[in-house]
Enzyme design. Structure first.
Site, short mmCIF file in Angstrom:
data_model
loop_
_atom_site.label_atom_id
_atom_site.label_comp_id
_atom_site.label_asym_id
_atom_site.label_seq_id
_atom_site.Cartn_x
_atom_site.Cartn_y
_atom_site.Cartn_z
N ASN A 4 38.30 40.82 47.25
CA ASN A 4 38.43 42.23 47.66
C ASN A 4 37.32 43.00 46.97
OD1 ASN A 4 39.08 44.84 48.20
ND2 ASN A 4 41.05 44.83 47.11
N TRP A 5 36.28 43.33 47.75
CA TRP A 5 35.12 43.99 47.14
C TRP A 5 35.40 45.46 46.85
CZ3 TRP A 5 30.14 41.98 50.15
CH2 TRP A 5 30.04 40.60 49.96
N LYS A 6 36.52 45.98 47.35
CA LYS A 6 36.85 47.40 47.16
C LYS A 6 35.67 48.27 47.61
CE LYS A 6 40.20 46.00 43.75
NZ LYS A 6 40.98 46.31 42.55
N GLU A 17 50.35 41.59 43.37
CA GLU A 17 49.35 42.20 42.49
C GLU A 17 50.05 43.21 41.58
OE1 GLU A 17 45.15 41.74 44.31
OE2 GLU A 17 45.94 43.69 44.87
N GLY A 26 42.28 45.33 37.50
CA GLY A 26 41.11 45.96 36.90
C GLY A 26 41.27 46.26 35.42
N GLY A 69 39.44 40.88 42.71
CA GLY A 69 38.66 42.11 42.74
C GLY A 69 37.34 41.94 42.01
N GLY A 70 37.30 42.40 40.77
CA GLY A 70 36.05 42.41 39.99
C GLY A 70 35.27 41.11 40.01
P1 13P Z 1 40.83 42.85 39.82
O1 13P Z 1 40.61 41.36 40.09
O2 13P Z 1 39.55 43.59 39.62
O3 13P Z 1 41.84 43.06 38.77
O4 13P Z 1 41.44 43.44 41.18
C1 13P Z 1 42.50 42.81 41.78
C2 13P Z 1 42.73 43.43 43.10
O5 13P Z 1 43.14 44.58 43.18
C3 13P Z 1 42.44 42.64 44.29
O6 13P Z 1 42.93 43.24 45.43
#
Ligand code: 13P
Length: 259
Positions: free
Chosen positions: A10-12, A175, A181, A242-243
Site C-alpha cells: 500500500n503505497w498510500k 491492521e 506506521g 505500507g512503509g
Molecule cells: P505500515 O507498514 O507503514 O505500518 O503501514 C501499514 C498499512 O497501513 C498498510 O495498509
C-alpha cells in the site's frame, strides 16, 4: 486447505508518476518470474500512478498486479473527486483496498460506507476487482480488552448482505491501528489470535469451507525483519505493507519470506 499467500504493497499518498515508475521498475528488476507459482503479489499506488505502474509490469511480463486504495460505489455520475469500479476495471486493477483505518479516521468512512463499497465490488462480476477489507482496533480498544469483539463487528458490518459465492475471493487485512506506521508491530501471537478470530467470524458468515479458502492478511509495520515470523502463523496468509513497500529491496524481501 493451503491458501496462496498475498503480499500487497500500500503505497498510500506517495510517489509522483515518475517516482512510481522508477519504484515499479526496481521491483520488476528484482522479481523472479517463478515466484508467482507460490505467492500473489500486488502494489496499490495512488490512482494517478495505477496505469503507469501497470504498464511497467506488463511490459516486463512481471507477475505483479495492481490495486487501488479506495473506490466509490456508484458506477458514474455527479460525484466530484471520486473514482468508480468501471474505471478501476478499465485500468486492469485486480484488488481494491476498502476501509483502511486512515480512511476511517481521517476521512470519516463508516462501516456502512465500507459495506457499500464491498457490495458494489461484489456486484461487478466480469473481471472482478477483489476487495481487501481492512479492519483493526485502536490502542484504546486493545487496552480495554475488547479487540476481538471490535474486529468481529467490523468484519460483520463490512460483509453484511453478501454471501459466500461473492466473499470467497475477498481478502481481509487485520491492521491494528497502533501498529500502522509506528514501528510497533503486533507480535506474531497477537496477530495470529486476531486473524484466527476473523476466520472464525467468516466461518459463521459464510461457512467453514469458504472461510478456510479466504485470505486474511496482517498489516502494521511489517518489514523484511519481522515478515518471516508473522507469515509463519497458520491464519496469516500474507501482508499489507505500507512503509516497507516504498523500498523495492525491502518489499521484495517480504515477498521472498512468503515463498
Ligand atoms: P505500515 O507498514 O507503514 O505500518 O503501514 C501499514 C498499512 O497501513 C498498510 O495498509
Amino acid at each position: 486447505m493451503t491458501r496462496k499467500p498475498l503480499i500487497a504493497g500500500n503505497w498510500k499518498m506517495n510517489n509522483t508518476i515518475a517516482q512510481a515508475v522508477v519504484l515499479a521498475q526496481e521491483v520488476s528488476n528484482l522479481f523472479e518470474r517463478d515466484w508467482a507459482d507460490a505467492v500473489d503479489v500486488a502494489v496499490c499506488p495512488p490512482y494517478v500512478d495505477l496505469k503507469p505502474v501497470k504498464t511497467v509490469f506488463e511490459f516486463d511480463k512481471t507477475p505483479v498486479s495492481v490495486g487501488a486504495q479506495n473506490v466509490y460505489w456508484e458506477p458514474s455520475g455527479a460525484y466530484t473527486g471520486e473514482i468508480s469500479i468501471p474505471m478501476l476495471k478499465d485500468i486492469g486493477c485486480r484488488y481494491c483496498i476498502v476501509g483502511h483505518s486512515e480512511r476511517r479516521t481521517l476521512f470519516h468512512e463508516t462501516n456502512e460506507d465500507v459495506n457499500d463499497k464491498v457490495r458494489a465490488l461484489f456486484a461487478d462480476k466480469v473481471q472482478p476487482v477483489h476487495p481487501i477489507v481492512c479492519v483493526g482496533e485502536s490502542l484504546a480498544v486493545r487496552d480495554e480488552g475488547t479487540c476481538l469483539e471490535f474486529v468481529d463487528a467490523q468484519v460483520r458490518a463490512a460483509f453484511a448482505g453478501t454471501d459466500e459465492v461473492d466473499a470467497k475471493d475477498a481478502v481481509v487485512a487485520y491492521e491494528p491501528v497502533w501498529a500502522i506506521g509506528t514501528g510497533r508491530t503486533a507480535t506474531p501471537e497477537q496477530a495470529q489470535e486476531v486473524c484466527a478470530a476473523i476466520r472464525a467470524t467468516l466461518a459463521e458468515l459464510f461457512g467453514a469451507e469458504c472461510a478456510d479458502g479466504m485470505r486474511v492478511l496482517y498489516g502494521g509495520s511489517m518489514n523484511e525483519g519481522n515478515a518471516d515470523l508473522l507469515l509463519a502463523q497458520p491464519d496469516i496468509d500474507g501482508g499489507l505493507i505500507g512503509g516497507a513497500s516504498l523500498k523495492a529491496g525491502s518489499f521484495v524481501e517480504i515477498v521472498k519470506a512468503a515463498l
